[in-house]
Scaffold this motif. Sequence first.
Motif, PDB file in Angstrom:
ATOM      1  N   SER A 391       0.910  -1.151  -0.001  1.00  0.00           N
ATOM      2  CA  SER A 391      -0.080  -0.229  -0.019  1.00  0.00           C
ATOM      3  C   SER A 391       0.859   1.236   0.094  1.00  0.00           C
ATOM      4  CB  SER A 391      -0.952   0.054   1.300  1.00  0.00           C
ATOM      5  OG  SER A 391      -0.172   0.110   2.419  1.00  0.00           O
ATOM      6  N   GLY A 392       2.256   1.053   0.440  1.00  0.00           N
ATOM      7  CA  GLY A 392       2.838   2.312   0.363  1.00  0.00           C
ATOM      8  C   GLY A 392       2.777   3.216   1.467  1.00  0.00           C
ATOM      9  N   VAL A 393       1.895   2.813   2.731  1.00  0.00           N
ATOM     10  CA  VAL A 393       1.584   3.606   3.907  1.00  0.00           C
ATOM     11  C   VAL A 393       2.919   3.760   4.606  1.00  0.00           C
ATOM     12  CG1 VAL A 393       0.522   3.653   6.136  1.00  0.00           C
ATOM     13  CG2 VAL A 393      -0.660   2.605   4.159  1.00  0.00           C
ATOM     14  N   PRO A 394       3.511   5.150   4.916  1.00  0.00           N
ATOM     15  CA  PRO A 394       4.697   5.208   5.536  1.00  0.00           C
ATOM     16  C   PRO A 394       4.823   4.625   7.007  1.00  0.00           C
ATOM     17  CG  PRO A 394       3.626   7.191   4.605  1.00  0.00           C
ATOM     18  CD  PRO A 394       2.611   6.539   4.556  1.00  0.00           C
ATOM     19  N   ILE A 395       5.949   4.016   7.443  1.00  0.00           N
ATOM     20  CA  ILE A 395       5.810   3.475   8.478  1.00  0.00           C
ATOM     21  C   ILE A 395       5.265   4.332   9.796  1.00  0.00           C
ATOM     22  CG2 ILE A 395       8.307   4.187   9.203  1.00  0.00           C
ATOM     23  CD1 ILE A 395       6.402   0.787   9.847  1.00  0.00           C
ATOM     24  N   TRP A 396       5.736   5.517   9.665  1.00  0.00           N
ATOM     25  CA  TRP A 396       5.285   6.608  10.695  1.00  0.00           C
ATOM     26  C   TRP A 396       3.833   6.681  10.898  1.00  0.00           C
ATOM     27  CZ3 TRP A 396       1.893  10.796   9.980  1.00  0.00           C
ATOM     28  CH2 TRP A 396       1.943  11.370   8.655  1.00  0.00           C
ATOM     29  N   VAL A 397       2.929   6.416   9.971  1.00  0.00           N
ATOM     30  CA  VAL A 397       1.459   6.386   9.795  1.00  0.00           C
ATOM     31  C   VAL A 397       1.208   5.112  10.637  1.00  0.00           C
ATOM     32  CG1 VAL A 397      -0.535   6.053   8.790  1.00  0.00           C
ATOM     33  CG2 VAL A 397       1.350   7.848   7.826  1.00  0.00           C
ATOM     34  N   VAL A 398       1.773   3.780  10.419  1.00  0.00           N
ATOM     35  CA  VAL A 398       1.439   2.720  10.947  1.00  0.00           C
ATOM     36  C   VAL A 398       1.809   2.688  12.521  1.00  0.00           C
ATOM     37  CG1 VAL A 398       2.250   0.182  11.041  1.00  0.00           C
ATOM     38  CG2 VAL A 398       2.240   1.468   9.067  1.00  0.00           C
TER      39      VAL A 398
END
Length: 517
Positions: A391-398
């Motif tokens: 999905s390409g979600v940045p790790i900081w969002v996770v």
Amino acid sequence: MTTTSKQAGPEAAPDRLPRVLRALAVVERLGNALPHPFWLFWILAGLLAVASAALSAAGVSVVSPADGETVVVQNLLSGDGLAMAVSTAVDNFATFGPMGTIVAVIMGVAIAERTGFLAALMKVSVSRVPVSWVVFAVAFAGTVSHVASAAAYIILVPLGGLAFRAVGRSPILGVVVAYTSIASGYDASPVPTPNDAIFAGITTEAARIIDPAAYVSPVSNWFFNIASSLLLATVITLVTRLVLARRPDLDADPDADLDDVAGLELSPRDRSALRVALLAGLATMAAIAAAVLPPSSPLRGADGSLTESPFLDGIAAVVAVLFAVVGIVYGWRSGAVSKASDVPRLMAEGVRQMAPVLVLFFAIAQFLQYFDWTHIGDVVAVNSAEALRTSGVPIWVVFLAILALLSVVNVLVTSGSAMWAIAAPVVVPMLMLLEVPAETTQALFRIADSGSTSITPMSPYFIMALGFLQRYRKDAGIGTLASYTLPLAVCMTLAWTLLFFAWWGLGIPLGPGAPVR
């Protein structure tokens, strides 16, 4: 201390926070509906069994990133599942990671606590500071006091009221500062605590879903904890001075039975005992350092490594010995220890105090074994990690999503070990597959496990703190205490989260041998 009339104060605070108080009422009802954590884990085990049967029937599987083998979900309700549950029950409990570690640590800490050493140390730490430093002193003492586990609340919260009153400030504010620093900074102690051992054991078990050789030590977050404790004490000081100290409802009741400020003073005998005990502690630490520092020390690992060494493997025993030494010396000088047989008696009392935790460990150990055996954790972790990766979600969002979710859960499940036992088998492997070390996930959990603790009436220590507050304000209720702690808890959580991201961005190790990424 403000001279504004008390009559307007209690009305003003609830008027400003009607929505918060209604939300707290909902939280209280939901939390009261939850079963005891012991039964919660057996309920979760039942749900896990049903889920495993359904997923097994559907033929759900995943390729293990550990060895490339296909892992199939196993049915816990099958004959094999029943045989596993029965045959491993005792071993699950006996070999549960935190079990031996927490018992060893608590035996040493119990001596320091029950001889009066920890209480004396806390009194000195909050009574001999300038007026301008009293807020910071109480707040920092709150983060250090976690080494005494639950006893920290009993010792420091009333001392906070006394310390503030001794310098002419509101004892109500002192109770609030002491309680919030303990509750919302519970996992930020600069001194290794029993909680560190519990979390490390659970994290290790979860990490082995991906890496069978994984090991997370009790001091894996030590550097981060030291910085966190200083930051949180600073945040508490600023918010108290800029926000809470300006509230108009800080006067104690005119007929309040105020504690005797002399309660902060130690007798000459106790002062002497504390000095000798601290010297003994320093001598013990010097002896430990002399044994560990030489590159050829047998306490070091291969090639003189300290990060992977017998010393760190046995750090729980080292901590236990250090607390035992200062406790025995203090007890001997103060009269709390008069004969050799007193020492094992105090150790046994400490273990008895941990009995409820050990009972909970039995249920947790079984649940974790069932979870591991069914391989549902592998399926969830691998698929979730793959979904996040594609999905390409940045790790900081996770990170933020996990932090938000666990913070909400913490309002209802206030037992840190229980919440981490539920969350770790999913989030630790998932983030490991995203190249996030298990120690980093554990550091993130510390923030969620602490931040919202001081505002939830689900915590028994919230009610205890309310009792101390009612010594000064008889009409104080759940909403009263929550309205005091809320601004502190929110600011502490925000600042702690920013510290985590700064730590992550700079790549600073979280502890000995524990890289952040």
